[in-house]
Write a protein that holds these residues in place. Structure first.
Motif, mmCIF file in Angstrom:
data_model
loop_
_atom_site.group_PDB
_atom_site.id
_atom_site.type_symbol
_atom_site.label_atom_id
_atom_site.label_comp_id
_atom_site.label_asym_id
_atom_site.label_seq_id
_atom_site.Cartn_x
_atom_site.Cartn_y
_atom_site.Cartn_z
ATOM 1 N N MET A 34 0.829 -1.207 0.000
ATOM 2 C CA MET A 34 0.000 0.000 0.000
ATOM 3 C C MET A 34 0.863 1.257 0.000
ATOM 4 O O MET A 34 0.500 2.262 -0.602
ATOM 5 C CB MET A 34 -0.927 -0.016 1.223
ATOM 6 C CG MET A 34 -1.944 -1.148 1.210
ATOM 7 S SD MET A 34 -2.978 -1.181 -0.284
ATOM 8 C CE MET A 34 -3.858 0.368 -0.115
ATOM 9 N N LEU A 35 2.005 1.204 0.669
ATOM 10 C CA LEU A 35 2.902 2.362 0.665
ATOM 11 C C LEU A 35 3.419 2.625 -0.746
ATOM 12 O O LEU A 35 3.403 3.770 -1.231
ATOM 13 C CB LEU A 35 4.071 2.121 1.617
ATOM 14 C CG LEU A 35 5.184 3.179 1.587
ATOM 15 C CD1 LEU A 35 4.645 4.531 2.046
ATOM 16 C CD2 LEU A 35 6.362 2.749 2.448
ATOM 17 N N VAL A 36 3.880 1.564 -1.423
ATOM 18 C CA VAL A 36 4.371 1.726 -2.793
ATOM 19 C C VAL A 36 3.256 2.223 -3.706
ATOM 20 O O VAL A 36 3.465 3.108 -4.549
ATOM 21 C CB VAL A 36 4.946 0.394 -3.314
ATOM 22 C CG1 VAL A 36 5.321 0.498 -4.789
ATOM 23 C CG2 VAL A 36 6.160 -0.021 -2.496
ATOM 24 N N LEU A 37 2.051 1.675 -3.535
ATOM 25 C CA LEU A 37 0.921 2.115 -4.347
ATOM 26 C C LEU A 37 0.622 3.589 -4.126
ATOM 27 O O LEU A 37 0.376 4.344 -5.079
ATOM 28 C CB LEU A 37 -0.310 1.266 -4.018
ATOM 29 C CG LEU A 37 -1.585 1.623 -4.781
ATOM 30 C CD1 LEU A 37 -1.398 1.415 -6.273
ATOM 31 C CD2 LEU A 37 -2.762 0.785 -4.275
ATOM 32 N N ALA A 38 0.651 4.035 -2.864
ATOM 33 C CA ALA A 38 0.373 5.432 -2.565
ATOM 34 C C ALA A 38 1.425 6.359 -3.181
ATOM 35 O O ALA A 38 1.099 7.402 -3.762
ATOM 36 C CB ALA A 38 0.304 5.629 -1.050
ATOM 37 N N VAL A 39 2.701 5.970 -3.061
ATOM 38 C CA VAL A 39 3.772 6.807 -3.606
ATOM 39 C C VAL A 39 3.678 6.890 -5.124
ATOM 40 O O VAL A 39 3.754 7.975 -5.712
ATOM 41 C CB VAL A 39 5.153 6.253 -3.176
ATOM 42 C CG1 VAL A 39 6.276 6.974 -3.912
ATOM 43 C CG2 VAL A 39 5.328 6.399 -1.676
ATOM 44 N N THR A 40 3.514 5.732 -5.779
ATOM 45 C CA THR A 40 3.440 5.743 -7.238
ATOM 46 C C THR A 40 2.176 6.431 -7.740
ATOM 47 O O THR A 40 2.187 7.079 -8.794
ATOM 48 C CB THR A 40 3.511 4.308 -7.786
ATOM 49 O OG1 THR A 40 2.503 3.503 -7.141
ATOM 50 C CG2 THR A 40 4.868 3.691 -7.514
ATOM 51 N N LEU B 208 11.665 3.883 -0.485
ATOM 52 C CA LEU B 208 11.068 2.606 -0.872
ATOM 53 C C LEU B 208 12.037 1.448 -0.623
ATOM 54 O O LEU B 208 11.622 0.364 -0.197
ATOM 55 C CB LEU B 208 10.661 2.644 -2.343
ATOM 56 C CG LEU B 208 9.512 3.600 -2.700
ATOM 57 C CD1 LEU B 208 9.261 3.584 -4.197
ATOM 58 C CD2 LEU B 208 8.236 3.226 -1.951
ATOM 59 N N PHE B 209 13.316 1.675 -0.871
ATOM 60 C CA PHE B 209 14.319 0.639 -0.626
ATOM 61 C C PHE B 209 14.377 0.266 0.855
ATOM 62 O O PHE B 209 14.367 -0.920 1.213
ATOM 63 C CB PHE B 209 15.691 1.130 -1.098
ATOM 64 C CG PHE B 209 16.820 0.224 -0.697
ATOM 65 C CD1 PHE B 209 17.067 -0.954 -1.379
ATOM 66 C CD2 PHE B 209 17.636 0.543 0.379
ATOM 67 C CE1 PHE B 209 18.115 -1.795 -1.003
ATOM 68 C CE2 PHE B 209 18.676 -0.282 0.762
ATOM 69 C CZ PHE B 209 18.913 -1.457 0.061
ATOM 70 N N LEU B 210 14.402 1.280 1.717
ATOM 71 C CA LEU B 210 14.479 1.002 3.151
ATOM 72 C C LEU B 210 13.202 0.323 3.645
ATOM 73 O O LEU B 210 13.255 -0.590 4.477
ATOM 74 C CB LEU B 210 14.723 2.306 3.921
ATOM 75 C CG LEU B 210 16.089 2.972 3.667
ATOM 76 C CD1 LEU B 210 16.178 4.306 4.405
ATOM 77 C CD2 LEU B 210 17.225 2.054 4.096
ATOM 78 N N SER B 211 12.060 0.744 3.123
ATOM 79 C CA SER B 211 10.789 0.126 3.534
ATOM 80 C C SER B 211 10.733 -1.334 3.101
ATOM 81 O O SER B 211 10.314 -2.212 3.864
ATOM 82 C CB SER B 211 9.613 0.899 2.928
ATOM 83 O OG SER B 211 9.621 2.247 3.361
#
Length: 299
Positions: free
Chosen positions: A1-7, A60-63
């Motif tokens: 969900m974090l990646v989806l929100a950022v993208t 994103l890498f750290l997450s």
């Protein structure tokens, strides 16, 4: 969900700016053909579109790293079941050490109860080249490498059939090196294990054609590659056929397991799966029919 929100945020910003530019600077009646003023370079903009993407990628890498390390650090429950997975060109071998069961191409695992988890841990290795074990609905891709063991685990919560694919090019028939995982209820899994632990059927007095097929099978090169427990067939190069007829498919999930398909497979495997490593035995029609009758009784 974090990646989806950022993208999603990046998409909205880029698409918004593009839409604004298309509308704001569209051609209008009365425009001249004069070239607009050219601006060469903007340190502020160039700095922004360099630094901001770097910060996003680092975040994103750290997450992702945190999630991977957290997943790998989960201790193995004492209730977990172990399965040894061996990749071959172009089929899968499954060994259940706790039960002494060996099968091929169709993996059966128990459904896990959230209140009492029973995940399945897979120890993956390869007998030849690099493969990749991938069941999208159950777990991510894990490479299957010769002389190296990778471990992954699956924890299905709903019974059913889960399909997958070898995800690493491994030769001519890579595309037909399919995966089928049956997530069984506890009762179904116990019944399946009990059936798989039974020795192969030996008495075919009620089926003369199958009895003849057994003798033809045991006196041909089939026994050099395949195992049928309780017989002289102890080959390890091809799939274990002790309970072959209990499987829904053959050729690593590429073909439905029916008598007609089995006859075609025995007669010339490459006609159904070009490039497979099982040779045509050049048997006559009588012998093919007899061996088919025998194998369809190995439940």
């Amino acid at each position: 969900m974090l990646v989806l929100a950022v993208t999603l945020g990046i998409f909205i910003v880029v698409a918004g700016l593009l839409t604004y530019a298309l509308i704001r600077y569209r051609r209008r009646p009365g425009d001249t053909n004069r070239e607009p003023a050219q601006v060469y370079g903007s340190p502020q903009i160039e700095l922004a579109w360099t630094v901001i993407p770097i910060l996003i990628v680092v975040m994103l890498f750290l997450s992702t790293t945190r999630v991977i390390l957290g997943t790998q650090a989960i201790p193995k429950p004492t209730s977990a079941m172990d399965v040894t997975v061996i990749g071959h060109q172009f089929w899968w071998e499954y060994r259940y050490p706790r039960f002494g069961v060996v099968t091929a191409n169709e993996l059966h695992i128990p459904v896990s109860d959230p209140a009492n988890p029973t995940p399945t841990y897979l120890a993956l290795s390869s007998a030849d080249v690099v493969h990749s074990f991938w069941i999208p609905r159950l777990a991510g891709k894990t490479d299957v490498i010769p002389n190296h063991v990778n471990v992954m685990w699956m924890d299905p919560r709903a019974p059913g059939l889960y399909l997958g694919q070898c995800a690493q090019f491994c030769g001519v028939q890579h595309a037909k090196m399919l995966l089928r995982v049956y997530a069984d209820t506890p009762d179904q899994f116990s019944a399946w294990i009990a059936a798989q632990k039974e020795p192969a059927r030996q008495d075919f007095s009620d089926n003369p054609q199958a009895a003849e097929g057994q003798q033809i099978f045991l006196h041909n090169a089939c026994i050099n590659c395949h195992t049928v427990n309780g017989t002289v067939a102890t080959g390890l190069f091809g799939p274990d056929l002790t309970h072959f007829a209990s499987r829904d498919t053959l050729a690593s999930g590429a073909i439905k397991n029916t008598p007609d398909n089995l006859k075609k497979w025995i007669d010339d495997p490459n006609s159904l799966k070009p490039g497979c490593l099982m040779p045509a035995m050049h048997l006559n029609n009588h012998d093919v029919d007899a061996i088919t009758a025998y194998l369809t009784q190995l439940r």
